[in-house]
Write an enzyme that holds these catalytic residues in place. Structure first.
Site, short mmCIF file in Angstrom:
data_model
loop_
_atom_site.label_atom_id
_atom_site.label_comp_id
_atom_site.label_asym_id
_atom_site.label_seq_id
_atom_site.Cartn_x
_atom_site.Cartn_y
_atom_site.Cartn_z
N GLU A 1 0.47 -0.93 0.23
CA GLU A 1 -0.25 0.11 -0.05
C GLU A 1 0.28 1.22 -0.36
OE1 GLU A 1 -2.32 0.71 -0.61
OE2 GLU A 1 -3.25 -1.26 -1.45
C1 FAD Z 1 2.89 -10.01 0.04
C2 FAD Z 1 2.42 -9.12 -0.49
C3 FAD Z 1 0.79 -8.37 -1.06
C4 FAD Z 1 0.84 -7.86 -1.46
N1 FAD Z 1 -0.37 -7.54 -2.20
C5 FAD Z 1 -0.49 -6.07 -3.29
C6 FAD Z 1 -1.75 -6.13 -4.22
O1 FAD Z 1 -2.86 -6.67 -3.25
N2 FAD Z 1 -2.36 -5.35 -5.16
C7 FAD Z 1 -1.46 -5.32 -5.55
O2 FAD Z 1 -0.82 -4.23 -6.31
N3 FAD Z 1 0.33 -5.02 -4.92
C8 FAD Z 1 0.56 -5.64 -3.71
N4 FAD Z 1 1.80 -5.79 -3.14
C9 FAD Z 1 2.62 -4.93 -3.77
C10 FAD Z 1 2.94 -3.89 -2.79
O3 FAD Z 1 2.40 -2.94 -2.63
C11 FAD Z 1 5.17 -3.33 -3.45
O4 FAD Z 1 5.52 -3.93 -3.19
C12 FAD Z 1 5.30 -2.24 -2.62
O5 FAD Z 1 4.34 -1.17 -3.23
C13 FAD Z 1 6.73 -1.63 -3.50
O6 FAD Z 1 7.07 -1.88 -4.12
P1 FAD Z 1 7.95 -2.72 -5.08
O7 FAD Z 1 8.06 -4.20 -4.22
O8 FAD Z 1 8.33 -2.97 -6.40
O9 FAD Z 1 9.60 -2.21 -4.70
P2 FAD Z 1 10.21 -0.79 -5.31
O10 FAD Z 1 9.14 0.24 -5.86
O11 FAD Z 1 10.74 -1.08 -5.92
O12 FAD Z 1 10.89 -0.40 -3.91
C14 FAD Z 1 12.13 -0.62 -3.06
C15 FAD Z 1 12.29 0.08 -2.32
O13 FAD Z 1 13.31 1.56 -2.70
C16 FAD Z 1 11.83 2.65 -2.53
N5 FAD Z 1 12.06 3.77 -3.03
C17 FAD Z 1 11.21 3.73 -4.30
N6 FAD Z 1 10.41 4.75 -4.13
C18 FAD Z 1 11.07 5.53 -3.48
C19 FAD Z 1 11.63 7.07 -4.30
N7 FAD Z 1 10.45 7.83 -4.87
N8 FAD Z 1 11.63 7.54 -2.72
C20 FAD Z 1 12.06 7.58 -1.45
N9 FAD Z 1 12.38 5.57 -1.63
C21 FAD Z 1 11.37 4.97 -2.52
C22 FAD Z 1 10.84 1.57 -1.75
O14 FAD Z 1 10.76 2.37 -0.31
C23 FAD Z 1 11.42 1.04 -0.95
O15 FAD Z 1 12.23 0.59 0.09
C24 FAD Z 1 1.94 -6.68 -2.54
C25 FAD Z 1 3.21 -6.81 -1.81
C26 FAD Z 1 3.62 -8.04 -1.52
C27 FAD Z 1 4.53 -8.25 -1.00
#
Ligand code: FAD
Length: 598
Positions: A443
């Protein structure tokens, strides 16, 4: 095995004694009959459902997890999940706060929020199946066409169909502007959706007859980036004109993630292979429509951690009273026993009280926000609706990030109370800590929440909404400023409120010169703001407790509340001084580090 008792007494205290929710509801015609007795009676039954039906499935669901049949793409949830869901639907629980127009019971959202706190304590993984449905319901209720609302909302209200949110793709999570899933318009007004989503919670399962996926995708002529994303309904089974279920839509689960916690919830890779979908809202305005769901989900995620904080606390407290280790530093307390129970040790008390203070402060925050949500939707006065909406928008990232960070602190502290036994599966404590961990990530990670708070919601409007919260603090100071008994609770909040104004201006000024300064300060800033908000609610809870005691009420509940408030202000709240200091250290120690990170 862990145990769980619904915290009904504390819920009643927060709703009726601190916030007097029934008085608020008298001004909202839709809720005019939602008196305290009705709310309490519903929550008592709701607590039984959580404690007796889903809580017993929590540990076993964690071990068993979900299974995918690669041939059929069908997912089987852990033993008992499906049957519990049938009971949930039969009892009408999904409809609690839904609109009567679609078959809902029309109770205030705050009732649903308290219900879901208990459900999250009982079994976060199970609760996510119906929990996500509420978010999808909210997005469709706000942005769906009358036809879409008529087709989907009654079935989601009854719980016969569940909902999901499909945003994330392998290469894009935070940055949804990079999204690749495509939506091709068809002659009949539908769209063919093609792409691969990952990490979709409750994305496939055997608990309901249909799954309503809300999918973000791009139209062929969409502008690049976040401004070119549209929202679509993509049901697992297509719905015929008469409302009955038709053929299978090619939206298949291609795999399940093996993950740290919430094993009972299916985290699915969802492949859309020319699936049929219908647009929700306007072309390229999908993020606006999805934000309704995301905001609901952000409050919901805070509520997940509140639930886990409470259940972890209850179990750690019981253990600390039983477990005998060492003697108290100030002399034996249980002289008839070979050692004292560990609750005599100051640091064990600190761990317990940390969890208790975060659970009770978090509950006050969540209840307050749910009432704001109720007012923002249904209050007859437009100004009240707008003010409530603005305040809620400020508090939403705090609910999401502060409550889930506190859940991390609290579940780990409670695990620590068990010593080595906390690390062993059978006690259940390590599951609470593992299950909570995702709440800080999905989220929008907690970093993204912090940027939203500081960048968009505070600096973005020159602190105007923050001043609205400041007015609540000022009102409390005015009411209690001369009450000596309240000084220990009101003064720290008033002082932090003043400091926040200067602190915010300072960061805003630095951020104006170098935007990295905002990124460097945001996480610390959110935690300071979180304490300002919790401090305010703790002061209000102490105010009620003091009044009751002064009126001769001898219920130990009120003295316990004061003791917890004192602990909070003495041992947790002062963290704000350190956080302001680290925020003020600025961006340079982070950004001037190319050699260190080479
Ligand atoms: C168990 C689980 C359930 C989930 N359920 C859903 C779901 O129902 N629907 C759905 O669509 N998604 C879902 N997700 C996805 C989840 O919302 C994303 O994993 C999350 O938003 C982070 O995206 P990412 O994993 O690609 O990390 P990334 O976006 O690659 O981020 C990696 C790191 O970089 C940091 N970062 C990125 N951009 C910035 C910035 N501009 N400034 C500072 N820091 C930054 C982040 O905070 C993080 O620490 C789920 C994930 C999991 C693991």
């Amino acid at each position: 095995m862990p145990t769980y008792t619904p915290p009904l007494r504390d819920m009643r205290f927060v709703m009726h004694e601190v916030f007097k929710v029934s008085d608020e509801f008298k001004a909202i015609p839709r809720y005019a009959e939602a008196d305290a007795d009705t709310i309490n009676a519903v929550l008592e039954e709701a607590g039984k459902f959580a404690a007796e039906v889903t809580f017993p499935l929590n540990a076993a669901g964690d071990v068993e997890g979900c299974k995918l049949d690669p041939a059929t793409h069908e997912v089987t949830t852990p033993a008992g999940f499906k049957e519990a869901y049938a009971k949930f639907v039969e009892a009408g629980w999904p409809a609690l706060s839904c609109d009567p127009e679609f078959g809902g019971q029309g109770l205030p959202l705050v009732v649903n929020q308290c219900f879901y706190e208990m459900m999250n304590s009982a079994n976060q993984a199970w609760t996510m199946y119906p929990g996500l449905t509420h978010g999808a319901y909210a997005a469709l209720a706000t942005h769906g066409t009358p036809e879409q609302r008529k087709t989907y909302l009654p079935k989601m209200t009854s719980g016969e169909w569940t909902g999901t949110m499909c945003l994330t793709e392998a290469h894009c999570g935070t940055d949804l502007g990079l999204m690749r899933t495509k939506a091709q318009p068809q002659a009949d007004g539908s769209y063919r959706i093609t792409g691969n989503k990952i990490f979709i919670s409750a994305g496939e399962h055997d608990m309901a007859e249909n799954i309503v996926h809300l999918v973000l995708a791009r139209l062929p002529d969409a502008p690049p980036g976040i401004k070119g994303i549209s929202l679509f309904i993509v049901p697992k089974l297509l719905v015929k004109a008469d409302g009955s279920l038709g053929e299978r839509n090619p939206v298949f689960c291609g795999g399940l993630e093996h993950k740290m916690g919430i094993h009972g919830n299916a985290t699915a890779q969802i492949n859309l292979d020319g699936a049929t979908g219908w647009m929700v809202g306007q072309p390229n305005k999908g993020m606006q429509a999805m934000f309704v769901m995301m905001n609901a989900a952000r409050l919901g995620v805070g509520n997940q951690s509140l639930g886990l904080t409470e259940v972890a606390y209850q179990n750690a407290l019981a253990y600390a009273k039983e477990r005998l280790q060492m003697r108290s530093l100030s002399g034996a307390k249980a002289k008839d026993k070979p050692a004292d129970p560990i609750i005599v040790h100051p640091d064990v008390r600190k761990m317990l009280l940390t969890a208790k203070a975060y659970a009770e402060g978090g509950r006050a925050l969540l209840v307050f926000c749910s009432v704001l949500l109720d007012k923002s939707h249904f209050h007859p006065d437009e100004k009240v609706r707008q003010d409530s909406d603005e305040l809620l928008s400020l508090l939403t990232p705090i609910v999401k990030a502060f409550t889930t960070d506190n859940g991390h602190i609290a579940t780990n502290a409670c695990l620590q109370v068990f010593g080595g036994h906390g690390y062993i599966h059978e006690w259940g404590m390590e599951q609470f800590a593992r299950d909570n961990r995702i709440n800080m990530i999905y989220e929008g990670t907690n970093t993204i929440q912090a940027l939203d708070l500081l960048g968009r919601k505070v600096l973005g409007n020159n602190g105007a909404t923050l001043k609205k919260f400041g007015k609540l603090v000022a009102q409390l100071v005015q009411e209690e400023g001369v009450n000596e008994d309240m000084a220990e609770f009101v003064n720290p909040v008033a002082y932090l409120g003043e400091q926040m104004t200067k602190f915010t201006t300072e960061i805003g000024f630095r951020g104006f010169q170098n935007p990295d300064e905002v990124g460097a300060a945001a996480v610390d800033y959110l935690r300071v703001a979180g304490h300002l908000v919790h401090g305010y609610f703790w002061a209000r809870m102490a105010q009620v407790a003091l009044r009751e005691i002064a009126a001769g009420n001898t219920d130990p509940f009120y003295r316990a509340k004061l003791q917890t408030a004192r602990f909070y202000f003495a041992k947790l709240f002062p963290e704000t001084a350190m956080l302001m200091r680290t925020a003020r250290a600025g961006a340079r120690p982070l950004m001037d580090t190319d050699l260190a990170l080479a």
